[in-house]
Design a protein around this motif. Structure first.
Motif, PDB file in Angstrom:
ATOM      1  N   ARG A 231       0.832  -1.203   0.000  1.00 17.08           N
ATOM      2  CA  ARG A 231       0.000   0.000   0.000  1.00 17.08           C
ATOM      3  C   ARG A 231       0.866   1.252   0.000  1.00 17.08           C
ATOM      4  O   ARG A 231       2.007   1.241   0.468  1.00 17.08           O
ATOM      5  CB  ARG A 231      -0.951  -0.002   1.196  1.00 17.08           C
ATOM      6  CG  ARG A 231      -0.275  -0.071   2.550  1.00 17.08           C
ATOM      7  CD  ARG A 231      -1.322  -0.185   3.662  1.00 17.08           C
ATOM      8  NE  ARG A 231      -0.739  -0.085   4.976  1.00 17.08           N
ATOM      9  CZ  ARG A 231      -0.317  -1.126   5.688  1.00 17.08           C
ATOM     10  NH1 ARG A 231      -0.400  -2.346   5.217  1.00 17.08           N
ATOM     11  NH2 ARG A 231       0.201  -0.937   6.889  1.00 17.08           N
ATOM     12  N   SER A 233       0.294   5.681   0.358  1.00 18.44           N
ATOM     13  CA  SER A 233      -0.602   6.835   0.515  1.00 18.44           C
ATOM     14  C   SER A 233       0.212   8.104   0.519  1.00 18.44           C
ATOM     15  O   SER A 233       1.358   8.112   0.977  1.00 18.44           O
ATOM     16  CB  SER A 233      -1.344   6.792   1.853  1.00 18.44           C
ATOM     17  OG  SER A 233      -1.991   5.584   2.025  1.00 18.44           O
ATOM     18  N   SER A 243      -3.782   3.822  -1.845  1.00 23.15           N
ATOM     19  CA  SER A 243      -3.945   2.678  -2.728  1.00 23.15           C
ATOM     20  C   SER A 243      -3.475   1.427  -2.012  1.00 23.15           C
ATOM     21  O   SER A 243      -2.591   1.485  -1.150  1.00 23.15           O
ATOM     22  CB  SER A 243      -3.108   2.876  -3.991  1.00 23.15           C
ATOM     23  OG  SER A 243      -1.754   3.059  -3.633  1.00 23.15           O
ATOM     24  N   TYR A 245      -2.832  -2.882  -3.048  1.00 22.96           N
ATOM     25  CA  TYR A 245      -2.961  -4.017  -3.966  1.00 22.96           C
ATOM     26  C   TYR A 245      -2.741  -5.301  -3.171  1.00 22.96           C
ATOM     27  O   TYR A 245      -1.839  -5.378  -2.328  1.00 22.96           O
ATOM     28  CB  TYR A 245      -1.920  -3.926  -5.093  1.00 22.96           C
ATOM     29  CG  TYR A 245      -1.922  -5.155  -5.978  1.00 22.96           C
ATOM     30  CD1 TYR A 245      -2.958  -5.355  -6.896  1.00 22.96           C
ATOM     31  CD2 TYR A 245      -0.928  -6.118  -5.874  1.00 22.96           C
ATOM     32  CE1 TYR A 245      -2.990  -6.501  -7.687  1.00 22.96           C
ATOM     33  CE2 TYR A 245      -0.951  -7.258  -6.669  1.00 22.96           C
ATOM     34  CZ  TYR A 245      -1.989  -7.455  -7.569  1.00 22.96           C
ATOM     35  OH  TYR A 245      -2.030  -8.589  -8.334  1.00 22.96           O
ATOM     36  N   LEU A 268      -8.364   2.019  -4.801  1.00 26.85           N
ATOM     37  CA  LEU A 268      -7.784   3.346  -5.017  1.00 26.85           C
ATOM     38  C   LEU A 268      -8.726   4.419  -4.474  1.00 26.85           C
ATOM     39  O   LEU A 268      -9.932   4.351  -4.694  1.00 26.85           O
ATOM     40  CB  LEU A 268      -7.594   3.604  -6.518  1.00 26.85           C
ATOM     41  CG  LEU A 268      -6.729   2.621  -7.305  1.00 26.85           C
ATOM     42  CD1 LEU A 268      -6.928   2.809  -8.791  1.00 26.85           C
ATOM     43  CD2 LEU A 268      -5.270   2.787  -6.927  1.00 26.85           C
ATOM     44  N   LYS A 284     -12.478   0.275  -7.118  1.00 25.05           N
ATOM     45  CA  LYS A 284     -12.074  -0.994  -6.533  1.00 25.05           C
ATOM     46  C   LYS A 284     -12.297  -2.102  -7.535  1.00 25.05           C
ATOM     47  O   LYS A 284     -13.299  -2.115  -8.252  1.00 25.05           O
ATOM     48  CB  LYS A 284     -12.919  -1.256  -5.279  1.00 25.05           C
ATOM     49  CG  LYS A 284     -12.569  -2.521  -4.554  1.00 25.05           C
ATOM     50  CD  LYS A 284     -13.569  -2.824  -3.452  1.00 25.05           C
ATOM     51  CE  LYS A 284     -14.752  -3.593  -3.998  1.00 25.05           C
ATOM     52  NZ  LYS A 284     -15.546  -4.268  -2.957  1.00 25.05           N
TER      53      LYS A 284
END
Lengths: 553, 163
Positions: A231, A233, A243, A245, A268, A284
């Motif tokens: 992640r 930010s 974000s 993943y 996101l 998403k």
């Protein structure tokens, strides 16, 4: 479980002793706190609404938390009681016993907790254990957690244990073992030159693995399944971006029909805001991200991760409980935009107090998949990619609300909702196909005196599908700080079946003193969907008396 | 064995320290710009603090905070009180909290309790739930629920602290 209790017991003894040795240490005194919540519901048969009383006639859900802390040590337990559990509560909540217990010790940035653990990594898509007693959901990890603040903005966490499954006079754990590690780095804290930078950066990553024996007679399934997440930010003074993943290796399960396809998800968020204006955008895409410590489980049992729904959680009665959205666990692509705007005070449109406008729109669609029909071969199931959309709509929602304070005594809010709900995908009603509804709610609050007020809601939900049109009225008279009286009537006047055009009348009297709240209610409760945080459960129709007491100390 | 253990545990805990919760427990929360804050470090230079648990999906919570926001300037001028709104929104809605509070123009500090750790540590049954802390960080008043006018009682309690 007994061993954990013993550990707690020893910890308590230990703290007792240190307490005795420091009689003057005022700052080091132990603190006890707690709360209690009791819901008792009586049921009567009511054939007009399809309500059937259970054989016990009365049900009770209750719990009490007791927490203790002293210096660097803290501990706690929760007694839960289901005698029997309320109608519509999920299966597997029975009896009275301890549903939560922990001991925790903190020193020099290191925190060690043993017991039942609630934890979240990042947005929760790799791991989130939590408790929502209103839903009957508790997927806590029974084990050990270590947190370490390594300095320079580095925060590390590790968790290891079994998961809470059901409750039968005590916690019944699942078979699988969960192991997780998470690291987060607040980059600005690491470099003195960045301390005053307007933009703050945060990165993080997790790895979560579960183990469950392969007892499947037909298939070889992986006994260890790992999920990785990354992640990033960044936060500015007027914007933020975040974000995450997540990738899960192949994990054949009852959710995905025992296929060997890996799962993945991307979330996101982009926000822009300044005083009086806030815009939040989200996107998403999730595919095959059901992650449980028991591959054969379903519903809300033994979930390790959390798949957030990307729609607004509505609060008005009809729209919140007739066609709410819950995440599709096998995969979905969703988008949302949420806007809040305040028209300034002392302008033509703003009036004396200003006007608030909020606009929200969300859509969730089935992912586009190419099915391989390889059940007898590789069992990969299908091919897809992130943000690949099919034309199959799960849910869409456009809603707008305008609220305005007219005078010191009167304020009002007008809200409109346009919702399309795929009843075949959201298996929570008896309806089939798409249900399109328009809902209008007018809410007003009139203050007779500063402490006496009447709040009312007039609601209309209009649809040509399912059970047709509904009207609802809510009247709530409150005498601050102690008393309130409320009456709710919901009327399914548009039901195509004439005998089902019934009123659901419900009255409540409540008394509040500080942290204690007692309410007594009587009437009909409509069958509907009760949701918290995008997780829902169906509640059957009922008729009877309800007594709810909550308090904390 | 089980029941006895529970009983002993209870007696030990309560007998050992029959003191009500009076200061804030230490829980790590996040600010709107992603930074970690420990709740035991919250302070207001010797002036009172109001801690209010809320969520974007909780209508009475928003009514309470809107009503306090309307009078917050006066409260601050007269008593120096600081209001901290603790959002318990979870991963579904937490990213909307920042734009929401800017959009409705709240002046409060906001902290995020995304997995309800602080809510549990403070024994909050349901929201809205409001705590008042004196200048030394001791909890002196708690209130669950919100009805129009409850903020008047809260303000009386704040005035008692500063006078």
């Amino acid at each position: 479980m007994n061993r954990s209790l013993l550990a707690l017991f020893l910890f308590s003894l230990f703290t007792q002793n240190s307490f005795a040795q420091n009689p003057e240490g005022n700052n080091n005194e132990g603190v006890v706190s707690g709360n209690v919540s009791v819901i008792v519901q009586q049921y009567s048969d009511d054939p007009d609404i399809g309500a059937e009383a259970p054989p016990e006639k009365v049900a009770m859900n209750a719990f009490s938390n007791i927490l203790f802390r002293k210096g660097k040590f803290s501990s706690g337990i929760r007694i839960e009681s289901y005698a029997p559990s309320l109608l519509g509560y999920p299966e597997g909540f029975k009896g009275t016993g301890i549903g939560y217990y922990f001991g925790e010790f903190t020193t020099n940035g290191l925190t060690v907790t043993a017991g039942t653990l609630y934890e979240q990594f990042g947005s929760g898509m790799a791991l989130r254990t939590y408790e929502e007693n209103t839903l009957g959901l508790d997927n806590s990890i029974l084990g050990v957690r270590v947190k370490y603040n390594a300095g320079k903005g580095v925060y590390l966490k590790g968790i290891y244990g079994y998961q809470r499954y059901k409750f039968d006079f005590k916690i019944q754990p699942g078979q699988g073992i969960v192991r997780g590690f998470d690291g987060e780095w607040q980059i600005n804290d690491a470099f003195p030159s960045m301390a005053d930078t307007k933009i703050k950066y945060v990165v993080g990553g997790s790895f979560v693995s579960k183990f469950q024996q392969d007892k499947n007679p037909l298939l070889f399934v992986p006994e260890n399944v790992g999920t990785s997440a990354a992640r990033f930010s960044l936060f500015g003074s007027q914007f933020s971006f975040s974000s995450e993943y997540v990738y899960k290796i192949n994990d054949p399960s009852s959710d995905n029909g025992y296929i060997y396809t890996p799962g993945q998800a991307l979330l996101l968020n982009l926000n822009y805001f300044k005083k009086g204006f806030g815009l939040a955008l989200a996107a998403k895409s999730t595919d095959n991200m059901s992650f449980r410590s028991d591959r054969n489980e379903s519903l809300n049992y033994l979930l390790i991760n959390y798949n957030p729904a990307l729609t607004k959680a509505h609060t008005y009665l009809l729209v919140a409980t007739l066609y709410p959205y819950a995440t599709n666990i096998n995969g979905e692509v969703a988008f949302q935009a949420d806007l809040n705007y305040k028209i300034k005070k002392k302008t033509k449109l703003g009036g004396k107090y200003g006007t608030n406008i909020s606009l929200n729109t969300a859509i969730a669609l089935a992912p586009n998949r190419t099915y391989l029909n390889d059940q007898e071969g590789a069992r990969l199931g299908y091919e897809t990619s992130l943000f690949s959309i099919s034309d199959s709509l799960f849910y869409s929602d456009i809603n707008i609300a305008v609220s305005h304070k007219f005078t010191k005594k009167f304020k009002a809010k007008l809200t409109y909702f346009n919702i399309a709900f795929n009843a075949d995908a959201n298996l929570i009603t008896d309806a089939h196909g798409m249900v399109y509804s328009n809902t209008v709610v007018f809410e007003g609050t009139y203050n007779f005196t500063p402490k006496h007020s009447l709040r009312f809601e007039l609601q209309g939900l209009f649809t040509e599908q399912d059970r047709g049109n509904w009207a609802a009225i809510v009247l709530e008279y409150s005498m601050s700080p102690h008393w309130f009286f409320a009456v709710i009537d919901q009327y399914n006047y548009g039901n195509p079946v004439e005998s089902e055009q019934v009123h659901y009348l419900y009255g409540t009297v409540g008394y509040i003193k500080d942290t204690t709240r007692i309410s007594l209610a009587y009437g009909r409760q409509r069958e509907g969907i009760f949701c918290v945080g995008g997780v829902c459960r169906a509640v059957p129709a009922s008729n009877g008396v309800n007594l709810t007491i909550t308090s904390s100390f | 064995m089980n029941k006895n253990t529970i009983l002993i545990l209870f007696l030990l805990l309560i007998g050992g320290a029959a003191i009500a919760q009076n200061s804030l427990p230490a829980v790590e929360l996040k600010t709107l710009d992603g930074q970690i804050v420990n709740t035991s470090t919250l302070e207001n230079g010797g002036k009172p603090i109001v801690i209010s648990f809320w969520a974007t999906w909780c209508s009475p919570c928003k009514r309470e905070l809107n009503n306090i926001n309307d009078v917050y300037e006066d409260w601050f001028e007269e008593t120096g009180v600081r209001v901290i709104a603790i959002s318990i929104d979870d991963a579904r809605q937490v990213y909307k909290v920042g734009p929401y509070i800017e959009g409705v123009a709240w002046e409060f500090d906001v902290l995020l309790d995304t997995n309800s750790d602080f809510k549990r540590a403070m024994n909050v049954n349901n929201v809205p739930f409001t705590f008042l802390l004196d200048g030394n960080g001791n909890i002196v008043y708690k209130h669950n629920n919100y009805a129009e006018g409850d903020e008047l009682e809260l303000y009386e309690k704040i005035l008692e602290l500063v006078n």
